[in-house]
Write a protein that holds these residues in place. Structure first.
Motif, PDB file in Angstrom:
ATOM      1  N   LEU A 268       0.834  -1.204   0.000  1.00  0.00           N
ATOM      2  CA  LEU A 268       0.000   0.000   0.000  1.00  0.00           C
ATOM      3  C   LEU A 268       0.871   1.257   0.000  1.00  0.00           C
ATOM      4  N   ASN A 269       1.871   1.275   0.856  1.00  0.00           N
ATOM      5  CA  ASN A 269       2.735   2.457   0.920  1.00  0.00           C
ATOM      6  C   ASN A 269       3.503   2.659  -0.381  1.00  0.00           C
ATOM      7  N   ARG A 270       3.943   1.554  -0.982  1.00  0.00           N
ATOM      8  CA  ARG A 270       4.617   1.696  -2.283  1.00  0.00           C
ATOM      9  C   ARG A 270       3.666   2.283  -3.315  1.00  0.00           C
ATOM     10  N   GLN A 271       2.404   1.820  -3.311  1.00  0.00           N
ATOM     11  CA  GLN A 271       1.415   2.374  -4.252  1.00  0.00           C
ATOM     12  C   GLN A 271       1.201   3.867  -3.989  1.00  0.00           C
ATOM     13  N   LEU A 272       1.092   4.241  -2.718  1.00  0.00           N
ATOM     14  CA  LEU A 272       0.814   5.644  -2.383  1.00  0.00           C
ATOM     15  C   LEU A 272       1.978   6.546  -2.791  1.00  0.00           C
ATOM     16  N   ILE A 273       3.189   6.047  -2.627  1.00  0.00           N
ATOM     17  CA  ILE A 273       4.353   6.845  -3.026  1.00  0.00           C
ATOM     18  C   ILE A 273       4.365   7.029  -4.549  1.00  0.00           C
ATOM     19  N   GLN A 274       3.997   5.987  -5.273  1.00  0.00           N
ATOM     20  CA  GLN A 274       3.891   6.115  -6.737  1.00  0.00           C
ATOM     21  C   GLN A 274       2.829   7.156  -7.112  1.00  0.00           C
ATOM     22  N   LEU A 275       1.712   7.118  -6.403  1.00  0.00           N
ATOM     23  CA  LEU A 275       0.648   8.091  -6.675  1.00  0.00           C
ATOM     24  C   LEU A 275       1.109   9.512  -6.357  1.00  0.00           C
ATOM     25  N   GLN A 276       1.854   9.661  -5.273  1.00  0.00           N
ATOM     26  CA  GLN A 276       2.379  10.994  -4.936  1.00  0.00           C
ATOM     27  C   GLN A 276       3.294  11.498  -6.041  1.00  0.00           C
ATOM     28  N   LYS A 277       4.084  10.606  -6.594  1.00  0.00           N
ATOM     29  CA  LYS A 277       4.979  11.008  -7.700  1.00  0.00           C
ATOM     30  C   LYS A 277       4.183  11.472  -8.902  1.00  0.00           C
ATOM     31  N   ARG A 278       2.944  10.962  -9.032  1.00  0.00           N
ATOM     32  CA  ARG A 278       2.074  11.400 -10.133  1.00  0.00           C
ATOM     33  C   ARG A 278       1.197  12.579  -9.735  1.00  0.00           C
ATOM     34  N   GLY A 279       1.495  13.188  -8.601  1.00  0.00           N
ATOM     35  CA  GLY A 279       0.834  14.437  -8.229  1.00  0.00           C
ATOM     36  C   GLY A 279      -0.329  14.314  -7.264  1.00  0.00           C
ATOM     37  N   TRP A 280      -0.610  13.094  -6.794  1.00  0.00           N
ATOM     38  CA  TRP A 280      -1.702  12.928  -5.835  1.00  0.00           C
ATOM     39  C   TRP A 280      -1.232  13.277  -4.428  1.00  0.00           C
ATOM     40  N   THR A 281      -2.117  13.903  -3.679  1.00  0.00           N
ATOM     41  CA  THR A 281      -1.908  14.104  -2.244  1.00  0.00           C
ATOM     42  C   THR A 281      -2.608  12.960  -1.516  1.00  0.00           C
ATOM     43  N   ILE A 282      -1.962  12.421  -0.502  1.00  0.00           N
ATOM     44  CA  ILE A 282      -2.533  11.329   0.278  1.00  0.00           C
ATOM     45  C   ILE A 282      -2.951  11.870   1.640  1.00  0.00           C
ATOM     46  N   SER A 283      -4.242  11.685   1.941  1.00  0.00           N
ATOM     47  CA  SER A 283      -4.830  12.312   3.123  1.00  0.00           C
ATOM     48  C   SER A 283      -5.677  11.291   3.883  1.00  0.00           C
ATOM     49  N   VAL A 284      -5.978  11.616   5.112  1.00  0.00           N
ATOM     50  CA  VAL A 284      -6.841  10.762   5.935  1.00  0.00           C
ATOM     51  C   VAL A 284      -7.950  11.617   6.536  1.00  0.00           C
ATOM     52  N   ILE A 285      -9.182  11.111   6.485  1.00  0.00           N
ATOM     53  CA  ILE A 285     -10.301  11.723   7.211  1.00  0.00           C
ATOM     54  C   ILE A 285     -10.923  10.646   8.077  1.00  0.00           C
ATOM     55  N   THR A 286     -10.903  10.854   9.357  1.00  0.00           N
ATOM     56  CA  THR A 286     -11.396   9.829  10.277  1.00  0.00           C
ATOM     57  C   THR A 286     -12.239  10.462  11.376  1.00  0.00           C
ATOM     58  N   TRP A 287     -13.257   9.719  11.799  1.00  0.00           N
ATOM     59  CA  TRP A 287     -14.067  10.171  12.920  1.00  0.00           C
ATOM     60  C   TRP A 287     -13.507   9.648  14.237  1.00  0.00           C
ATOM     61  N   THR A 288     -13.577  10.459  15.257  1.00  0.00           N
ATOM     62  CA  THR A 288     -13.308   9.963  16.613  1.00  0.00           C
ATOM     63  C   THR A 288     -14.635   9.386  17.145  1.00  0.00           C
ATOM     64  N   PRO A 289     -14.593   8.668  18.288  1.00  0.00           N
ATOM     65  CA  PRO A 289     -15.793   7.920  18.702  1.00  0.00           C
ATOM     66  C   PRO A 289     -17.027   8.788  18.992  1.00  0.00           C
ATOM     67  N   MET A 290     -18.161   8.165  18.719  1.00  0.00           N
ATOM     68  CA  MET A 290     -19.462   8.805  18.907  1.00  0.00           C
ATOM     69  C   MET A 290     -19.646   9.308  20.341  1.00  0.00           C
ATOM     70  N   ASP A 291     -20.126  10.541  20.481  1.00  0.00           N
ATOM     71  CA  ASP A 291     -20.519  11.102  21.783  1.00  0.00           C
ATOM     72  C   ASP A 291     -19.407  11.069  22.831  1.00  0.00           C
ATOM     73  N   CYS A 292     -18.152  11.118  22.407  1.00  0.00           N
ATOM     74  CA  CYS A 292     -17.081  11.025  23.411  1.00  0.00           C
ATOM     75  C   CYS A 292     -16.770  12.408  23.993  1.00  0.00           C
ATOM     76  N   THR A 293     -16.033  12.393  25.104  1.00  0.00           N
ATOM     77  CA  THR A 293     -15.622  13.651  25.729  1.00  0.00           C
ATOM     78  C   THR A 293     -14.583  14.356  24.851  1.00  0.00           C
ATOM     79  N   ASP A 294     -14.392  15.639  25.106  1.00  0.00           N
ATOM     80  CA  ASP A 294     -13.353  16.382  24.385  1.00  0.00           C
ATOM     81  C   ASP A 294     -11.979  15.758  24.621  1.00  0.00           C
ATOM     82  N   GLU A 295     -11.766  15.298  25.848  1.00  0.00           N
ATOM     83  CA  GLU A 295     -10.475  14.689  26.186  1.00  0.00           C
ATOM     84  C   GLU A 295     -10.234  13.430  25.355  1.00  0.00           C
ATOM     85  N   TYR A 296     -11.255  12.579  25.237  1.00  0.00           N
ATOM     86  CA  TYR A 296     -11.092  11.341  24.466  1.00  0.00           C
ATOM     87  C   TYR A 296     -11.004  11.636  22.966  1.00  0.00           C
ATOM     88  N   HIS A 297     -11.706  12.650  22.525  1.00  0.00           N
ATOM     89  CA  HIS A 297     -11.569  13.084  21.123  1.00  0.00           C
ATOM     90  C   HIS A 297     -10.105  13.403  20.818  1.00  0.00           C
TER      91      HIS A 297
END
Ligand SMILES: [Mg+2]
Length: 159
Positions: A55-84
């Motif tokens: 996967l990392n080798r694929q992502l590095i190849q994609l970056q060389k072709r101009g893609w940015t690799i990003s992550v969007i993730t949710w923290t747990p439902m209804d959690c405290t600010d501290e746990y977030h």
């Protein structure tokens, strides 16, 4: 002389984490652990259908072709600010370990639209196991079943 109009379009591939690259739901008592606001995310194994080195080798190849690799993730439902904050930090450390080429990390509160941190002018791809997220996504959304194959296809797009 550059005459390719697509050459300057921003291209971003976003990954969800839980259930997409990180194997949360296969862990025993994952829900109880999260409800108790205990550590879990930093030590999750990758999804069993992924080869992280490849996967990392694929992502590095994609970056060389101009893609940015990003992550969007949710923290747990209804959690405290501290746990977030705590779980966002755990997830960031997980990415340092398993996906070190990731360039952007966007931790959001559970349920927030994943379009929020995204540039709508860009070509935006997301890999996400959540069908509602894929349906809400204002770009191209892939499920998790053929991630390596789909990345290979993106790599060979004439962009
Ligand atoms: Mg997910």
């Amino acid at each position: 002389m550059m005459n390719n109009k697509t050459a300057n379009i921003e291209k971003v591939i976003y990954f969800d984490m839980d259930g997409t690259v990180a194997s949360l739901y296969e862990q025993p008592n994952w829900l109880e652990t999260i409800r108790a606001e205990k550590p879990i995310f930093e030590n999750l194994p990758p999804m069993p259908n992924l080869d992280m080195e490849y996967l990392n080798r694929q992502l590095i190849q994609l970056q060389k072709r101009g893609w940015t690799i990003s992550v969007i993730t949710w923290t747990p439902m209804d959690c405290t600010d501290e746990y977030h904050e705590f779980t966002a930090n755990e997830k960031s450390k997980w990415l340092d370990k398993y996906m070190p080429c990731v360039q952007e990390f966007n931790p959001l509160r559970y349920g927030q639209s994943k379009n929020i941190p995204v540039n709508p002018e860009a070509l935006n791809i997301i890999f996400d196991d959540n069908k509602d997220v894929r349906n809400d996504w204002k770009g191209i959304a892939f499920d998790i079943h053929e991630i390596h194959l789909d990345l290979d296809k993106l790599l060979h797009l004439p962009l």
